[in-house]
Design a protein around this motif. Sequence first.
Motif, PDB file in Angstrom:
ATOM      1  N   ILE A   1       0.822  -1.216   0.000  1.00 45.76           N
ATOM      2  CA  ILE A   1       0.000   0.000   0.000  1.00 45.76           C
ATOM      3  C   ILE A   1       0.860   1.272   0.000  1.00 45.76           C
ATOM      4  CG2 ILE A   1      -1.757   1.320   1.254  1.00 45.76           C
ATOM      5  CD1 ILE A   1      -2.805  -1.411   2.281  1.00 45.76           C
ATOM      6  N   PRO A   2       1.761   1.467   0.985  1.00 44.12           N
ATOM      7  CA  PRO A   2       2.571   2.697   0.947  1.00 44.12           C
ATOM      8  C   PRO A   2       3.525   2.736  -0.241  1.00 44.12           C
ATOM      9  CG  PRO A   2       3.337   1.226   2.689  1.00 44.12           C
ATOM     10  CD  PRO A   2       2.038   0.665   2.188  1.00 44.12           C
TER      11      PRO A   2
ATOM     12  N   VAL B   1       1.457   4.033  -3.119  1.00 40.97           N
ATOM     13  CA  VAL B   1       1.178   5.457  -2.890  1.00 40.97           C
ATOM     14  C   VAL B   1       2.423   6.293  -3.193  1.00 40.97           C
ATOM     15  CG1 VAL B   1       0.619   7.191  -1.150  1.00 40.97           C
ATOM     16  CG2 VAL B   1      -0.670   5.046  -1.224  1.00 40.97           C
ATOM     17  N   ALA B   2       3.586   5.821  -2.735  1.00 33.71           N
ATOM     18  CA  ALA B   2       4.836   6.546  -2.975  1.00 33.71           C
ATOM     19  C   ALA B   2       5.164   6.605  -4.463  1.00 33.71           C
ATOM     20  CB  ALA B   2       5.977   5.881  -2.203  1.00 33.71           C
TER      21      ALA B   2
ATOM     22  N   VAL C   1      -5.783   1.531  -1.313  1.00 30.52           N
ATOM     23  CA  VAL C   1      -5.702   1.977   0.081  1.00 30.52           C
ATOM     24  C   VAL C   1      -6.923   1.492   0.865  1.00 30.52           C
ATOM     25  CG1 VAL C   1      -5.749   3.989   1.596  1.00 30.52           C
ATOM     26  CG2 VAL C   1      -4.256   3.983  -0.416  1.00 30.52           C
TER      27      VAL C   1
ATOM     28  N   GLY D   1      -6.240  -1.663   2.925  1.00 30.22           N
ATOM     29  CA  GLY D   1      -6.295  -1.278   4.338  1.00 30.22           C
ATOM     30  C   GLY D   1      -7.274  -2.124   5.124  1.00 30.22           C
TER      31      GLY D   1
END
Length: 201
Positions: free
Chosen positions: A53-54, A57-58, A82, A86
């Motif tokens: 997930i991160p 996003v990054a 996300v 999540g």
Amino acid sequence: MATHREVNPFLKSALEYGPILLFFIAYLRLKDRTFTIAGTEYDGFIVVTAAFIPLLVAATGIMWALTGRLNRMQVATVVLVVVFGGLSVWLNDDRFFKMKPTMIYLLFGGILAVGLLRGQSYLKYVMEEIMPLQDGGWMLLTRRLMYFFIGLAIANEVIWRSFSTETWVYFKTFGLPVAMFGFFMLQGKLFQTYGVDKADR
């Protein structure tokens, strides 16, 4: 108003597909392991999802910083990753993350369907610069892609519900991109029939 900037195609590909490949590699390495975090046991799939997930996003944030814009499909994908990723991590339940492709393809198919009902091709707004077509071509391609997205959503549901997690990971990592590539390859006659020379536009 943000200015669209070109980015090195290799870097662009790395940002778009790198997170997916890293997810695949990490899953193969950790799929049989169990991790205890804060007193709760998580299998390898959930841990890899939590890291994905991160990372996505990054990568998307870097893409935005380099190019100055993101298309709606990229934004929708990140939001759904996300949300559903999540939920999988929070509830320790991999079903939510596995449903994510279904939601993405139903969303895209639904958006295209709304445009068709209004007599418009929303696909044209996204792809016109790289693939100019006559209006009739856009409508036909949009209709075909709408059905294709619905088919992918159904296929994803069948595979994650009927087969192992490993089979689904292979399907998500390789099957879906190959299917998308194959779809556009099969539209060659449409592109020849309805194609527009950029010099004539």
